[in-house]
Design an enzyme around this catalytic site. Structure first.
Site, PDB file in Angstrom:
ATOM      1  N   HIS A   1      41.041 -33.726 -11.097  1.00 21.30           N
ATOM      2  CA  HIS A   1      40.843 -33.309 -12.496  1.00 21.30           C
ATOM      3  C   HIS A   1      42.064 -32.558 -13.016  1.00 21.30           C
ATOM      4  CE1 HIS A   1      38.975 -31.805 -16.139  1.00 21.30           C
ATOM      5  NE2 HIS A   1      39.249 -30.562 -15.769  1.00 21.30           N
TER       6      HIS A   1
ATOM      7  N   ARG B   1      50.510 -32.034 -20.350  1.00 22.27           N
ATOM      8  CA  ARG B   1      51.927 -31.744 -20.022  1.00 22.27           C
ATOM      9  C   ARG B   1      52.467 -32.888 -19.176  1.00 22.27           C
ATOM     10  NH1 ARG B   1      48.865 -27.541 -18.394  1.00 22.27           N
ATOM     11  NH2 ARG B   1      48.900 -28.479 -16.338  1.00 22.27           N
TER      12      ARG B   1
ATOM     13  N   GLU C   1      30.110 -30.317 -13.310  1.00 18.62           N
ATOM     14  CA  GLU C   1      30.442 -29.253 -12.356  1.00 18.62           C
ATOM     15  C   GLU C   1      29.202 -28.865 -11.553  1.00 18.62           C
ATOM     16  OE1 GLU C   1      32.675 -25.943 -13.864  1.00 18.62           O
ATOM     17  OE2 GLU C   1      33.524 -27.096 -15.534  1.00 18.62           O
TER      18      GLU C   1
ATOM     19  N   ASP D   1      29.767 -27.789 -18.291  1.00 15.79           N
ATOM     20  CA  ASP D   1      30.624 -26.871 -19.036  1.00 15.79           C
ATOM     21  C   ASP D   1      31.124 -27.600 -20.287  1.00 15.79           C
ATOM     22  OD1 ASP D   1      32.288 -24.787 -19.744  1.00 15.79           O
ATOM     23  OD2 ASP D   1      33.878 -25.353 -18.334  1.00 15.79           O
TER      24      ASP D   1
ATOM     25  N   GLN E   1      40.510 -26.420 -27.538  1.00 20.03           N
ATOM     26  CA  GLN E   1      41.131 -25.981 -26.280  1.00 20.03           C
ATOM     27  C   GLN E   1      42.649 -26.233 -26.293  1.00 20.03           C
ATOM     28  OE1 GLN E   1      39.533 -28.093 -22.886  1.00 20.03           O
ATOM     29  NE2 GLN E   1      40.882 -27.087 -21.418  1.00 20.03           N
TER      30      GLN E   1
ATOM     31  N   TYR F   1      44.951 -22.814 -25.708  1.00 14.72           N
ATOM     32  CA  TYR F   1      44.948 -22.435 -24.279  1.00 14.72           C
ATOM     33  C   TYR F   1      46.241 -21.786 -23.791  1.00 14.72           C
ATOM     34  CZ  TYR F   1      47.725 -26.210 -22.134  1.00 14.72           C
ATOM     35  OH  TYR F   1      48.734 -27.032 -21.728  1.00 14.72           O
TER      36      TYR F   1
ATOM     37  N   LYS G   1      35.526 -23.375 -24.981  1.00 11.47           N
ATOM     38  CA  LYS G   1      34.639 -23.404 -23.813  1.00 11.47           C
ATOM     39  C   LYS G   1      33.372 -22.566 -23.961  1.00 11.47           C
ATOM     40  CE  LYS G   1      37.274 -25.620 -20.806  1.00 11.47           C
ATOM     41  NZ  LYS G   1      36.794 -26.725 -19.990  1.00 11.47           N
TER      42      LYS G   1
ATOM     43  N   THR H   1      35.527 -29.045 -13.308  1.00  6.74           N
ATOM     44  CA  THR H   1      35.157 -30.464 -13.383  1.00  6.74           C
ATOM     45  C   THR H   1      35.428 -31.155 -12.052  1.00  6.74           C
ATOM     46  OG1 THR H   1      35.841 -30.428 -15.669  1.00  6.74           O
ATOM     47  CG2 THR H   1      35.540 -32.592 -14.673  1.00  6.74           C
TER      48      THR H   1
HETATM   49 MN    MN Z   1      35.007 -26.122 -16.736  1.00  6.25          MN
END
Ligand code: MN
Length: 416
Positions: free
Chosen positions: A131, A140, A198, A230, A237, A241, A250, A349
């Protein structure tokens, strides 16, 4: 493992076998919360069982099991909680039905489940290397897995107030979003609402502030596990972030399954985790050779509003996690941070190595570029209003089955 049998008919396919005996809190319409243990299609009402003298100290246990959370029970410690589990198992495995059977059993379909613990603190890890690499590639491209990732079980402090029980609808959040090729953000409902597959563990024992939990003592602090969704707004995000990590993308909702599977029930399903390269620092090294991961099959289904059938969009397994729960807890407390009964620690995740095993829409649709097709002919990149997301998990081996039931939630349209 000896085969257990009961006077109570239990389907061999049931998640809630004699080997499982998960804990939950429920009521039956009278609003009186009680603790229970799920067994097949039934619940053993622990408050009534206590009154009947199943655990000794009738008044003490009745009061414990009439709480609307399991926190006080869990805080009694594993010698007590495991003795209760053993007493219930003995009661269920008598040769013939005991005369108090009808009084102690409740049909599960007649029960309304409640949030099983009062969650004081919630932490979310990021422990799947697949993940972390997939998300890294999208956010990125030149630098997918950051250099600290193989050294630190990365995590962040989440928000306990928005942890909700399965079947609680989730409202699509509003937030700041930087649209493609723009320099200033817009304020809009999220266009990239996602789930995250999760698992989470519930802390079963307080640790004192200032004292780390050693990796090989971690199991003493883990009461049990639940399924965890989640919910995430990827567009919110992405804009927020950097530099301090997840925040409003989140904390608008995280859903848990109602039954806590005790760590003891998962013992037969322990497996080795992936090889860790480079070797972690010594405080993260398991002293014992045994398996520190769990072979728990996981799946995610989506059902569109009005659609008859659900489509399974992902199949994964908790054994893929790079960092074990014990390593997560050792790292969380290595600086002296304390943990409390009822705290929730989620895995991050859980994605596997192939595309069908990815635990989020972000990965399944590869950032929205590759829509996935549902059985009803519609397609998804991210979640639509009215979609119901359901996650299931179970461990199975040689006729033993220990399941988690499910965690489900439907997406409500954003507020006007
Ligand atoms: Mn999570």
């Amino acid at each position: 493992m000896r085969t257990l049998t009961s006077w109570l008919p239990i389907s061999p396919d049931s998640d809630f076998s004699l080997h499982n005996l998960p804990y939950g809190v429920f009521h039956t319409g009278d609003g009186k919360a009680r603790a229970g243990i799920a067994i097949g299609e039934h619940i053993v009402d622990l408050a009534t069982a206590a009154e009947a003298g199943l655990f000794g100290k009738r008044r003490f246990f009745k009061k414990i099991f009439e709480q609307n959370t399991l926190n006080e029970f869990i805080a009694l410690g594993k010698p007590v909680t495991n003795r209760v589990r053993q007493k219930v198992l003995t009661w269920l495995t008598q040769v013939a039905a005991p005369e108090n059977a009808a009084r102690l059993l409740v049909e599960r379909r007649k029960a309304t489940m409640l949030l099983p613990v009062r969650v004081g603190n919630y932490t979310d890890f990021y422990s799947s290397i697949e993940h972390a690499t997939n998300v890294g590639k999208m956010f990125r491209p030149d630098n997918p897995l950051l250099p600290n990732w193989r050294w630190i079980p990365v995590g962040y402090h989440g928000r306990a107030s928005s942890v909700v029980l399965s079947d609680t609808p989730i409202r699509r959040p509003w937030g700041q979003i930087l649209l493609k090729d723009q320099e200033t953000p817009v304020f809009s409902p999220s266009r990239q609402l996602d789930f995250e597959l999760e698992m989470a563990f519930v802390i079963g024992k307080d640790s004192p502030l200032g004292t780390p939990i050693a990796v090989d003592k971690a199991d003493e602090y883990i009461f049990g596990l639940v399924l965890f969704n989640d919910w995430s707004a990827r567009d919110i995000q992405r804009w927020e972030y950097v530099p301090l990590g997840p925040f409003l993308g989140k904390n608008f909702g995280s859903s848990i399954s109602p039954w806590i599977v005790p760590l003891e029930a998962l013992k037969p399903f322990r497996v080795k985790g992936p090889k860790q390269q480079p070797a972690p620092l010594s405080y993260l090294q398991h002293g014992s050779k045994g398996g520190h991961n769990f072979d728990i099959a996981l799946e995610v289904g989506i059902r569109g509003e009005g659609a008859g059938t659900e489509t399974i969009v992902a199949r994964s397994n908790s054994k893929y996690l790079y960092w074990s729960m014990a390593q997560q807890l050792a790292h969380h407390t290595v600086n002296g941070c304390n943990v409390c009964v009822g705290d929730l620690m989620a895995s991050g995740t859980i994605s596997g190595p192939q595309s069908g095993t990815y635990g989020s829409m972000l990965e399944l649709s590869w950032g929205g570029k590759e829509p996935i097709r549902l059985n009803d002919g519609t397609t998804r990149t991210f979640l639509l209003d009215g979609d119901t997301v359901t996650m299931r998990g179970w461990a199975a081996k040689g006729g033993l089955r220990v399941g988690f039931g499910e965690v489900s939630g439907a997406v409500l349209k954003a507020l006007d």
